[in-house]
Design a protein around this motif. Structure first.
Motif, PDB file in Angstrom:
ATOM      1  N   ASN A 121      -1.348 -20.176  -6.333  1.00  0.00           N
ATOM      2  CA  ASN A 121      -0.471 -19.792  -7.436  1.00  0.00           C
ATOM      3  C   ASN A 121      -0.614 -20.734  -8.622  1.00  0.00           C
ATOM      4  O   ASN A 121       0.363 -21.206  -9.191  1.00  0.00           O
ATOM      5  CB  ASN A 121       0.986 -19.777  -6.954  1.00  0.00           C
ATOM      6  CG  ASN A 121       1.842 -18.903  -7.849  1.00  0.00           C
ATOM      7  OD1 ASN A 121       1.328 -18.146  -8.651  1.00  0.00           O
ATOM      8  ND2 ASN A 121       3.138 -19.025  -7.728  1.00  0.00           N
ATOM      9  N   LEU A 156      -2.674 -19.882 -11.372  1.00  0.00           N
ATOM     10  CA  LEU A 156      -2.943 -19.120 -12.579  1.00  0.00           C
ATOM     11  C   LEU A 156      -1.786 -18.157 -12.807  1.00  0.00           C
ATOM     12  O   LEU A 156      -1.250 -17.580 -11.859  1.00  0.00           O
ATOM     13  CB  LEU A 156      -4.245 -18.321 -12.418  1.00  0.00           C
ATOM     14  CG  LEU A 156      -5.501 -19.139 -12.153  1.00  0.00           C
ATOM     15  CD1 LEU A 156      -6.664 -18.219 -11.865  1.00  0.00           C
ATOM     16  CD2 LEU A 156      -5.816 -20.023 -13.337  1.00  0.00           C
ATOM     17  N   PRO A 210      -3.250 -13.573 -12.943  1.00  0.00           N
ATOM     18  CA  PRO A 210      -3.560 -12.735 -11.780  1.00  0.00           C
ATOM     19  C   PRO A 210      -2.357 -12.618 -10.848  1.00  0.00           C
ATOM     20  O   PRO A 210      -1.436 -13.427 -10.890  1.00  0.00           O
ATOM     21  CB  PRO A 210      -4.693 -13.487 -11.075  1.00  0.00           C
ATOM     22  CG  PRO A 210      -5.123 -14.548 -11.986  1.00  0.00           C
ATOM     23  CD  PRO A 210      -3.993 -14.846 -12.890  1.00  0.00           C
ATOM     24  N   SER A 236      -3.660 -16.263  -6.855  1.00  0.00           N
ATOM     25  CA  SER A 236      -4.772 -17.142  -7.186  1.00  0.00           C
ATOM     26  C   SER A 236      -4.775 -18.316  -6.229  1.00  0.00           C
ATOM     27  O   SER A 236      -3.738 -18.676  -5.680  1.00  0.00           O
ATOM     28  CB  SER A 236      -4.663 -17.635  -8.628  1.00  0.00           C
ATOM     29  OG  SER A 236      -3.409 -18.214  -8.835  1.00  0.00           O
ATOM     30  N   SER A 245      -7.236 -22.127  -5.338  1.00  0.00           N
ATOM     31  CA  SER A 245      -8.375 -23.000  -5.588  1.00  0.00           C
ATOM     32  C   SER A 245      -8.692 -23.695  -4.276  1.00  0.00           C
ATOM     33  O   SER A 245      -7.801 -24.269  -3.659  1.00  0.00           O
ATOM     34  CB  SER A 245      -7.993 -24.023  -6.668  1.00  0.00           C
ATOM     35  OG  SER A 245      -8.881 -25.096  -6.657  1.00  0.00           O
ATOM     36  N   GLY A 293      -9.131 -15.500  -8.122  1.00  0.00           N
ATOM     37  CA  GLY A 293      -7.978 -14.757  -8.622  1.00  0.00           C
ATOM     38  C   GLY A 293      -8.042 -13.336  -8.084  1.00  0.00           C
ATOM     39  O   GLY A 293      -9.117 -12.749  -8.006  1.00  0.00           O
ATOM     40  N   TYR A 316      -6.412  -9.407  -8.372  1.00  0.00           N
ATOM     41  CA  TYR A 316      -5.603  -8.444  -9.115  1.00  0.00           C
ATOM     42  C   TYR A 316      -5.458  -7.205  -8.248  1.00  0.00           C
ATOM     43  O   TYR A 316      -6.452  -6.575  -7.901  1.00  0.00           O
ATOM     44  CB  TYR A 316      -6.322  -8.033 -10.413  1.00  0.00           C
ATOM     45  CG  TYR A 316      -6.549  -9.163 -11.363  1.00  0.00           C
ATOM     46  CD1 TYR A 316      -7.657  -9.994 -11.250  1.00  0.00           C
ATOM     47  CD2 TYR A 316      -5.661  -9.408 -12.406  1.00  0.00           C
ATOM     48  CE1 TYR A 316      -7.874 -11.037 -12.128  1.00  0.00           C
ATOM     49  CE2 TYR A 316      -5.875 -10.442 -13.298  1.00  0.00           C
ATOM     50  CZ  TYR A 316      -6.981 -11.247 -13.151  1.00  0.00           C
ATOM     51  OH  TYR A 316      -7.191 -12.277 -14.024  1.00  0.00           O
ATOM     52  N   ALA A 376      -6.453 -16.533  -1.830  1.00  0.00           N
ATOM     53  CA  ALA A 376      -5.955 -15.797  -2.989  1.00  0.00           C
ATOM     54  C   ALA A 376      -5.372 -14.449  -2.563  1.00  0.00           C
ATOM     55  O   ALA A 376      -4.364 -13.995  -3.115  1.00  0.00           O
ATOM     56  CB  ALA A 376      -7.085 -15.596  -3.998  1.00  0.00           C
TER      57      ALA A 376
END
Lengths: 274, 220
Positions: B32, B34, B37, B40, B42, B53, B55, B136
């Motif tokens: 979370n 970003l 989207p 997300s 990393s 990300g 969608y 993600a």
């Protein structure tokens, strides 16, 4: 969070299904299988399938358990499909209650009966196309407003905000919404008035704000007089006396998800002073 | 929800060079991060870092829609340059893995898009991409039937197996194998291999190494 995740991983690694009752309030991961209460004895740790002796010959009554968001039925067990905390609500009368997973999401999926805020994107013939934040726009018939007839059309333009509820919302069909309840009255639904600000928050925050006795709403109400509409699709429309107050309220709602209650009270007291 | 989990796979991995065998580099994950989207994450494995990300379930073009399940799309962007053939083949591998795990039948005629951006590549890139994609998807709340993880192994000329190899170890290795495993029954979802190895390599040490890797630290 790390310890809860470790426990979740252990259960996944061991491959054994856990009892749903034992996991209430804990983190569950996708792929876990949960045993319903009536099946716990038969599938004990020994796996021998021994049943306890019962004096009466009557068969055990099947309790009907409702499977909420984040869970799917998989044979006689519940399969977890989303990551989150497992919750349970006792039934009002009869039945076995509801189990669901409290997960955090930003994207809305239409559900029948939900009240949402939509934006009118197109007028095609007798219906409006309303963007509700899902995968396709919902359709809204022009007759679905209070007091609307074929001669007396509602005054809805493209770009207007609509507060309505879904009457048809499943994965196979285009969602349909209306702005009247089952008795034909508007009941607060319809076109949302002029001015104000529409902004987006996560779905979990909306549910928290709409819970009964939400502290945030009471504190905000004491701060400024305001009009507010919550949509279950993560959209909030807010209007206060001045633009500055509206923007302050919007910032408060967007930030209150990540604030502790003490930080929130500090901010409210600072705003009340100024 | 901001969760910053740092799981130390093995104490040996941090103190100096790794001993050959089942030890991983330090890995970390953040979700979370970003705002645009729906989900997300990393994922960091040593110096390899991938940002993912997701969608979805979102609108899909009529030409791409499938009537009974969600259309899953994976886009992999390299650190520099335009995406090429190598990225396309990795996208296909990641998409096949995600399709096996995501419950697409719950969202027909929608699209779920996973966008991966390589931030730095220091070996085991495909495994890092798989892990970032899984994290993600979980952050976005996409319904899944299991979690999955990716692991890369390098087989050197002596037949020793190194898990989570660095770029240098990958270049010097005789064969590099990447696997995707699911979380429920540890079954193989995807495997891709590059290099020379024979079926005579005993399979059981390889599977043992994969299971020990999984038990050492891979969880949500």
């Amino acid at each position: 969070m790390a310890e809860a995740a470790a426990v979740g991983a252990e259960s996944l690694a061991s491959g054994q299904a856990r009892a749903a009752r034992a996991v209430l309030g804990q983190l569950v991961l996708p792929g876990e299988e949960l045993l319903l209460p009536e099946h716990e004895d038969a599938e004990g740790p020994g796996g021998a399938g021994e049943r306890p002796l019962r004096l009466s010959p009557a068969p055990r009554s099947r309790v009907r358990v409702v499977c909420g968001p984040g869970l799917r039925r998989c044979g006689e067990r519940l399969l977890v499909t989303k990551c989150g905390r497992l919750r349970h609500k006792e039934p009002g009368g009869g039945g076995g209650g509801v189990y669901w997973v409290d997960s955090q999401q930003k994207r809305y999926v239409p559900v029948k009966g939900d009240h949402v805020i939509g934006i009118v994107t197109a007028k095609s013939g007798d219906t409006f196309k309303v963007d509700v934040g899902g995968s396709e726009p919902a359709s809204l018939s022009y007759l679905a407003f209070e007091g609307a007839t074929k001669r007396n059309r509602p005054n809805v333009q493209v770009g207007d905000l609509i507060y309505g509820q879904f009457v048809v919302a499943n994965k196979d069909m285009e969602p349909e919404m209306v702005c009247i309840d089952s008795c034909g009255r508007a009941n607060g639904m319809g076109v949302i008035g002029q001015d104000g600000l529409l902004f987006k928050v996560t779905l979990g925050l909306i549910r928290k704000l709409l819970a009964p006795d939400c502290e945030i709403i009471q504190e905000v109400g004491k701060l400024y007089p305001l009009e507010i509409v919550f949509g279950m699709n993560g959209r909030i429309w807010v209007k206060a006396r001045t633009i500055q107050q509206t923007l302050i309220l919007a910032n408060i709602f967007e930030a209150c998800e990540h604030m502790t209650p003490e930080q929130r009270r500090q901010i409210f007291s600072r705003l009340a002073e100024s | 929800m901001q969760t910053d989990t740092q799981i130390r796979a093995d104490a040996r991995a941090e103190a100096g060079p790794r001993s050959p065998g089942c030890s991983l580099r330090h890995f970390a994950c953040e979700q979370n991060l970003l705002s645009r989207p729906d989900g997300s994450a990393s994922f960091l494995q040593g110096d390899t870092s991938v940002l993912a990300g997701v969608y979805g379930p979102a609108e899909v073009k009529v030409s791409k829609e499938i009537f009974n399940k969600a259309t899953l799309e994976v886009l992999l962007r390299p650190k520099i340059g335009l995406p090429g053939v190598a990225e396309k083949s990795r996208e296909r591998l990641i998409r096949n893995t995600c399709e096996a795990v995501v419950l697409g039948a719950l969202h027909p005629r929608t699209s779920i898009t996973v966008v991966l951006q390589v931030v730095s590549d220091a070996g085991s890139l495909l495994a890092c991409c798989l892990n970032a994609a899984c994290m993600a998807l979980v952050d976005a709340g996409v319904p899944m039937r299991a979690l999955f993880c990716g692991v890369t192994c390098a087989l050197d000329s002596d037949g020793n197996l190194v898990l989570d190899p660095t770029m240098k170890q990958e270049k010097e290795a005789r064969a590099v194998l990447t696997f995707a495993l699911d979380s429920v029954e540890q079954k193989l979802l995807m495997s891709t291999t590059r290099g020379l190895y024979s079926n005579a390599e005993p399979p059981s040490p390889l599977i043992c190494k994969l299971y020990s890797w999984k038990q050492e630290g891979k969880c949500c």
